[in-house]
Design an enzyme around this catalytic site. Sequence first.
Site, PDB file in Angstrom:
ATOM      1  N   SER A  56      21.009  16.042  77.994  1.00  0.00           N
ATOM      2  CA  SER A  56      21.351  15.105  76.920  1.00  0.00           C
ATOM      3  C   SER A  56      22.582  15.475  76.106  1.00  0.00           C
ATOM      4  O   SER A  56      22.988  14.688  75.243  1.00  0.00           O
ATOM      5  CB  SER A  56      20.156  14.920  75.975  1.00  0.00           C
ATOM      6  N   LYS A  59      25.340  12.951  75.835  1.00  0.00           N
ATOM      7  CA  LYS A  59      25.469  11.917  74.807  1.00  0.00           C
ATOM      8  C   LYS A  59      26.616  12.196  73.835  1.00  0.00           C
ATOM      9  O   LYS A  59      27.046  11.293  73.108  1.00  0.00           O
ATOM     10  CB  LYS A  59      24.144  11.761  74.062  1.00  0.00           C
ATOM     11  N   SER A 116      17.866  11.516  70.390  1.00  0.00           N
ATOM     12  CA  SER A 116      18.278  11.664  71.787  1.00  0.00           C
ATOM     13  C   SER A 116      17.724  10.517  72.623  1.00  0.00           C
ATOM     14  O   SER A 116      17.227  10.714  73.735  1.00  0.00           O
ATOM     15  CB  SER A 116      17.838  13.011  72.363  1.00  0.00           C
TER      16      SER A 116
END
Length: 466
Positions: A56, A59, A116
């Site tokens: 993640s 991102k 997230s």
Amino acid sequence: MQFLRPLLLKSPIIFAAALAVLAPGAVHSEARLVIEADSGKVLEAENATVPWYPASVTKLMTAYVALQAVKDGKLTLDTLLTVSPVAASQSPSKMGFRPGTQVTVDNALKMMLVKSANDMAVVLAEGVGGSVDGFSAMMNQTAQKLGMTQTSYVNPNGLPADGQITSARDLAILARSIIKNLPEYEYFVHIPSIRYGRRITQNFNRLIGRYPGADGFKTGFICASGYNLVASATRDGRRLIAVVLGSSSGTMRAVRAAQLLDRGFASNGLTWLRPSLGTVDQLAPIDASPPNLRDEVCSGKRHRPASDDDDALIAGNAGSSGSASGDGSNAMFLASGLQAPLPKPSEWLAASPAASEPIVVYTGPTRTGAALVAAVAADSASQDTPHKHGKRSRVAAKKDAAEPKAADVKAANARPADTKPSGKPAAVRHASARPDAAAKPASDASAKPAKPKTAAKPKSGAKPAG
């Protein structure tokens, strides 16, 4: 030590070998890097150019591309984006909005970076790039422009996929670029918590609100990558960026990052003892395949959630992990100029984060004042919708905070004034997942939920993954 100085300066290899002898436990599978944000100077590096699955922390690039589009006037933070079926189908962690729900760019970014949320990453990708594939191409173009030569993207959220690769070096370059190129939007990467309806979500980056001077960035986790963290902190006007990839837990990645930052802030003494490592862009890439840590991180009884959340870990582990034995701290004790041993991080990790007002996020268009209070109340009411079996999730109920009041949302979404007119989101083209299931790293969150056994009666209090 003076007699070693000429030898150490001439031969970094001998220097590294000497440290290995002094600290034989320093060898491990993690990648670590700490740099100065202003100069890009490398203060410490280990496996920093080994390719890695980003999870993640992907991102951060999603946010960079979206915010660059805002800065370029292609859309605004108030632009409404629509949740597509593709976005709604993403694995947890996610907000879980139904297809057709609308959110602003501003709220989607906050949900994505704090919770997230994988669905919000796709919402942004489709709204800015037209499709997941189109946005991924924009991410790759941006990575090349920034000098992230070891990075490639195929999705905006970091879920397991072929070709989704980066390195600690490239992530440090990206973090520096956010600070340097998008300073007016940097507040997005250090929001302590968000409130959606009655539910409050704390930032998974445990340094924020706990570690002195912590001011960014993002966490990440899939079984193949281990627990990843890009973190930054500022002391006495000096800002450092730390990257940790492949830790065994959410607590451990926070410990490792804190140790890197501590050593970095204490690195001004006896710098002659260490050979210069140059700047982050000068680190030589390694041509190799990313390590797959699934067996090490998620095998057997080591069940892991399908998100960055790691609530099962206890602070006591952080205390033992922060000791000098077995993690290279003895070697860094020498290399950092004979500084005193670093304190254990167990106390600040166990403590609650510093008090702060959660940033309110909501669905629908941008609202202020009474309209914002009404929007939050509507989102709260939607959380009361009975579940399939007639009862709300007990876990969700425990996490829900008190009903928000007008004072709770007053100035909660303060941000720089956006003077550009709100634009329409780009046309959405639904994109399907492309990676070969046999080739991609094993995921801890399957895209298709398993069929429940007909004979088994689900419990009303069961907690979904993520």
